[in-house]
Each structure stands twice: as structure tokens, then as C-alpha cells.
Design an enzyme around this catalytic site. Structure first.
Site, PDB file in Angstrom:
ATOM      1  CG  ASP A   6       0.670   0.428   9.368  1.00 37.29           C
ATOM      2  OD1 ASP A   6       0.297   1.286  10.192  1.00 37.29           O
ATOM      3  OD2 ASP A   6       1.054   0.715   8.222  1.00 37.29           O
ATOM      4  NE  ARG A  25      -5.371   8.514  11.057  1.00 37.47           N
ATOM      5  CZ  ARG A  25      -4.786   7.694  10.180  1.00 37.47           C
ATOM      6  NH1 ARG A  25      -5.500   7.171   9.189  1.00 37.47           N
ATOM      7  NH2 ARG A  25      -3.526   7.406  10.299  1.00 37.47           N
ATOM      8  NE  ARG A  41      -5.111   0.197  13.339  1.00 38.89           N
ATOM      9  CZ  ARG A  41      -4.467   0.362  12.184  1.00 38.89           C
ATOM     10  NH1 ARG A  41      -3.149   0.471  12.169  1.00 38.89           N
ATOM     11  NH2 ARG A  41      -5.151   0.434  11.053  1.00 38.89           N
ATOM     12  NE  ARG A  60       6.330   6.383   0.839  1.00 37.98           N
ATOM     13  CZ  ARG A  60       5.403   6.259   1.791  1.00 37.98           C
ATOM     14  NH1 ARG A  60       4.243   5.662   1.529  1.00 37.98           N
ATOM     15  NH2 ARG A  60       5.603   6.752   2.997  1.00 37.98           N
ATOM     16  NE  ARG A 118      -2.570  -1.467   8.450  1.00 40.30           N
ATOM     17  CZ  ARG A 118      -2.282  -1.779   7.190  1.00 40.30           C
ATOM     18  NH1 ARG A 118      -2.460  -3.010   6.751  1.00 40.30           N
ATOM     19  NH2 ARG A 118      -1.832  -0.847   6.353  1.00 40.30           N
ATOM     20  CE  LYS A 173      -0.182   4.720  12.899  1.00 41.06           C
ATOM     21  NZ  LYS A 173       0.515   5.472  11.850  1.00 41.06           N
ATOM     22  CB  SER A 232       5.149  10.419  11.201  1.00 36.41           C
ATOM     23  OG  SER A 232       4.244  10.447  10.110  1.00 36.41           O
ATOM     24  CE  LYS A 236      -2.987   0.879   3.599  1.00 32.55           C
ATOM     25  NZ  LYS A 236      -2.863   2.269   4.078  1.00 32.55           N
ATOM     26  CB  SER A 237       3.723   2.345   2.086  1.00 28.19           C
ATOM     27  OG  SER A 237       3.094   2.320   3.338  1.00 28.19           O
TER      28      SER A 237
HETATM   29  C1  S3P Z   1       2.502   5.053   6.209  1.00 29.91           C
HETATM   30  C2  S3P Z   1       3.104   5.429   7.372  1.00 29.91           C
HETATM   31  C3  S3P Z   1       2.605   5.063   8.698  1.00 29.91           C
HETATM   32  C4  S3P Z   1       1.625   3.917   8.624  1.00 29.91           C
HETATM   33  C5  S3P Z   1       0.623   4.109   7.526  1.00 29.91           C
HETATM   34  C6  S3P Z   1       1.314   4.201   6.183  1.00 29.91           C
HETATM   35  C7  S3P Z   1       3.094   5.499   4.930  1.00 29.91           C
HETATM   36  O1  S3P Z   1       1.962   6.177   9.287  1.00 29.91           O
HETATM   37  O2  S3P Z   1       0.964   3.749   9.860  1.00 29.91           O
HETATM   38  O3  S3P Z   1      -0.285   3.024   7.503  1.00 29.91           O
HETATM   39  O4  S3P Z   1       2.732   4.956   3.874  1.00 29.91           O
HETATM   40  O5  S3P Z   1       3.923   6.403   4.964  1.00 29.91           O
HETATM   41  P1  S3P Z   1       2.814   7.296  10.070  1.00 29.91           P
HETATM   42  O6  S3P Z   1       3.824   7.780   9.131  1.00 29.91           O
HETATM   43  O7  S3P Z   1       1.856   8.386  10.418  1.00 29.91           O
HETATM   44  O8  S3P Z   1       3.366   6.602  11.271  1.00 29.91           O
END
Ligand code: S3P
Length: 425
Positions: free
Chosen positions: A312, A120, A343, A26, A385, A339, A163, A21-22
């Protein structure tokens, strides 16, 4: 939607996870900033990443998704003003990273999200982006926000929390600023943005926890192959570890060192996991993971710099901890409270319904493992999740576990249930 799980007669098979996903977010965002056409293979076609695509399209970007193949036409940093508010849905990554892109655009954009995302914190990105010269209106801390970008000044900034979303937003803004932006993080968070920049020919300098980027670089379109999502694989790693006689092989999983905390911690707990066939897809490391059930699990203590590497996966790690002999302590994880749901509170509440001995702390959880779990009716709280972690917990509980609010799973892993079913028959 509800789903029901119970102890399976068998849990075996070979799996491939959907794209990370991340990395998918990007690839789309950096592809949109690049000059030329980028092709992404293995793009995650789940709600969160679709939110990123719909926001980019509203900004005039051509993004064509067929199955898991995305073609994105970059505008070299030029976007068109959207006609209506952009909706990031449930996706914190979409909202925060997009703010970094929009900070350099001369027009005004309104950004909003679903009720969970509107709760958030956004000040962690808004405040440094304002220092770079972006104008942001709204209450400044939560969505909806109105952002008008401009000629950005570079920034030297130390992140108050580790983060990757904030770091990435500032790197995306820094890419478009004039001069050198330097970001320092307290602990290393996932570095997919840095690696994806390199893949697109952008120079970033990394020295310890400090990342520097020279502004006014234009990424060069690229071909991206997205590794399988380790955050999705985590559910099957734990399922495989807690169900006796399970044998699950998960192929082509991303094992970037800043992401693979769950593999390291499960191995530390005594799980029988083998990492096979290690290689690189572009700048990202991938491997096949083989897990066999039945090895006794031991409690662990997790905190400090281990937390960003597993952030996560704490919901599913807590399920493993409920099966581990001894007292597992998870600390320094207060970020879990902001989150997709709180959680820490959700895990304490829902795992207790299954009979787990679990105590909530301001920054984590204390879990006394080893008590057999009993099926119950549990709630996802709208958190994908949580829904998947609870469904997996049901595989090693007596009786039936019913997870309510399971529609949230489509936010990151629409195929979760069909893959789980395929292992049991
Ligand atoms: C993510 C960073 C994390 C993660 C999120 C995805 C990302 O959050 O919890 O699910 O893709 O950069 P934080 O950067 O706020 O910790």
C-alpha cells in the site's frame, strides 16, 4: 475537492496517526463473531472501516462508535439476514473479508460496492469459498454478488497471489467450517488476522507460509488497542525524508514485521529514521518513529517477498524514489493494477506531470531519481493513497502542486490535511 501544497518554510512536530485500517476492520469483524462485548480503542473512523460497521449493523450486529472507541456485541457466529444489499463502498477489505464471514451464513446476502470496487477481482475469494460449499451467484468475478452460505467443508488451498484479504477471508470461513483448513501463501502477507484470532482466544498454527485453523472455534470477546496506521505514517515519513530540515516524530505506530516494509526500505535508501520505544499492544508491535530531513537518498530495487510488506506504500515510495540518486526499480508488483486504481499507470502518469523520470512496466515502475520536481495540477483518480502521495510530492517541488479529487483522502485518513498543516506552522 482540491488541495494545494508547496515547499514549506518548516515541517516539524509530534504526531499520532489514526488507528490502523487493516486492524480496525479485523477487530470489528472478529468482534462480531465472538461471544460477548468487545471494546476497541483507536478504531479508524474513516469511510472504509465505517463501511464494515454499516454492513455488520445490517447483519444485526450492535456496533456503537464514539470518537475512536468502538463497542461491538458479538453474536457467537449468529447473524440476521439483511433486508437490503450490503454496500462495501470503496473497501476491498470489507468486501473480501465479509464474504468469508457470510460463506457460513444460511441466508442469502447481496454484496455490492462503489464503481471502483465493482471493477476489482472477487474470484480470488469466491472460487475457494465455493469449494468450501458456499453458493455464489453473479458473474463470480466482480461485485455485485449474491452469496448463500451453509455448512462449510474445510479447505486446503495455496493462494495464487500473496493476498492478506484472500487469506483472511478463507481463515474467517475456516473458523466456521467443520475440520482443519490449511492455507499456504507464496510470500508472507500481513498477519493481523492470525494475531487478532490469538487475541480472541482462537488457535491458529503458523508454520512458515502455511496457516492452519481448526473450525467451529468461537472467539472470546476481547479488548483491542489499535496501533497507529503505518500506511498513514508512511506519508509523513517520506515528507520528513524529502523536506530539508524537517523533524517529525510519529508516536505509537504499528511496526508489525509484515507491514513495516516502508520503514526498512526508506532506511535502506539512506533516510534518517529512528525506531524508538518499541513495545507490544496485545500481539502487535508498536514504536515511535523519528524522521529527520536532509539525508541524501539512494535508489533501491524492490521486488519478490518485499512487495507484500510495502504494497500500500508504493505510491509514496515512488515519491521518495523520485528524490533518490540513481535508478529505482519496483517489480513483482502487478497487484498494484487492481488496487483502488491502477496505481502503476496512475503513478507513471501523475509523477511525470511533476517532471519525474518514470517509466511504467507491466509489474512495476522504473524511476530515475534526483531530477528536481516542478509543481503541477495532478489527479487522484479517486484513489486516497494517490491523493496523499501527490500532496506530499508537492512539498518537495518548486511552485504549487494542486491535487484534484482530494476528497478520496477521507476513505482512510480524514485528518491527513489538518495534520500536514499543523506541521508547517
Ligand atoms: C489489506 C490487504 C492488502 C492491502 C489492503 C488491505 C488487508 O490487499 O492492499 O489495502 O487489510 O488485508 P491484498 O490482500 O489484496 O494484497
Amino acid at each position: 475537492m482540491i488541495i494545494t501544497t508547496a515547499a514549506p518554510a518548516r515541517l516539524q512536530g509530534e504526531l499520532v496517526m489514526p488507528g490502523d485500517k487493516s486492524i480496525s476492520h479485523r477487530a470489528a469483524l472478529i468482534g462480531s463473531l465472538a461471544r460477548g462485548d468487545t471494546e476497541v480503542q483507536g478504531f479508524l473512523a474513516a469511510q472504509d472501516c465505517l463501511s464494515t460497521l454499516s454492513c455488520l449493523r445490517a447483519l444485526g450486529v450492535s456496533a456503537v462508535l464514539r470518537g475512536d472507541r468502538l463497542l461491538i456485541r458479538g453474536g457467537g457466529g449468529v447473524f440476521t439476514a439483511p433486508r437490503k444489499p450490503l454496500d462495501a463502498g470503496n473497501s476491498g477489505t470489507t468486501a473480501r473479508l465479509l464474504l468469508g464471514v457470510l460463506a457460513a451464513q444460511q441466508f442469502e446476502t447481496t454484496l455490492t460496492g462503489d464503481p471502483s470496487l465493482r471493477k476489482r477481482p472477487m474470484d480470488r475469494v469466491v472460487e475457494p469459498l465455493k469449494r468450501m460449499g458456499a453458493q455464489v451467484e453473479g458473474d463470480g468475478t466482480r461485485l455485485p454478488l449474491r452469496i448463500r452460505g451453509g455448512n462449510l467443508k474445510p479447505l486446503t488451498y495455496t493462494l495464487p497471489v500473496a493476498s492478506a484479504q484472500v487469506k483472511s477471508a478463507l481463515l474467517l470461513a475456516g473458523l466456521q467450517a467443520s475440520g482443519l483448513t490449511v492455507i499456504e501463501e507464496p510470500f508472507p502477507s500481513r498477519n493481523h488476522t492470525e494475531l487478532m484470532f490469538e487475541q480472541f482466544g482462537v488457535t491458529v498454527a503458523v508454520a512458515g507460509n502455511r496457516i492452519s485453523i481448526e473450525g467451529k472455534q468461537i472467539p472470546v470477546a476481547s479488548q483491542v488497542r489499535v496501533p497507529g496506521d503505518i500506511s498513514a505514517a508512511a506519508f509523513f515519513l517520506v515528507a520528513g525524508a524529502i523536506v530539508p530540515r524537517a523533524v517529525i516524530k510519529i508516536k505509537d505506530v504499528g511496526i508489525n514485521p509484515t507491514r513495516r516494509g516502508i520503514v526498512d526500505l526508506l532506511m535502506e535508501m539512506g533516510a534518517d529514521i529512528q525506531i524508538q520505544n518499541r513495545r507490544f499492544w496485545g500481539k502487535e508491535e508498536v514504536a515511535d518513529l523519528l524522521v529527520r530531513g536532509g539525508a541524501p537518498l539512494r535508489a533501491i530495487t524492490v521486488g519478490g517477498d518485499a512487495i507484500p510488506r510495502v504494497i500500500d506504500e508504493i505510491p509514496i515510495l515512488a515519491v521518495a524514489a523520485a528524490h533518490a540518486r540513481g535508478v529505482t526499480v519496483i517489480r513483482d508488483a502487478a497487484e498494484l493494477r487492481v488496487k483502488e486504481s491502477d496505481r502503476i499507470a496512475a503513478l507513471a502518469r501523475e509523477l511525470a506531470k511533476l517532471g519525474a523520470e518514470i517509466e511504467e512496466r507491466p509489474d512495476g515502475l522504473v524511476i530515475e531519481g534526483g531530477r528536481p520536481l516542478t509543481g503541477a495540477v495532478v489527479e487522484s483518480g479517486g484513489d486516497h493513497r494517490m491523493a496523499m502521495a501527490l500532496a506530499v510530492a508537492g512539498l518537495a517541488a518548486s511552485g504549487k502542486t494542486t491535487v484534484r479529487g482530494a476528497e478520496a483522502i477521507k476513505i482512510s485518513f480524514p485528518a491527513f490535511l489538518s495534520i500536514l498543516r499543523s506541521l508547517t506552522c
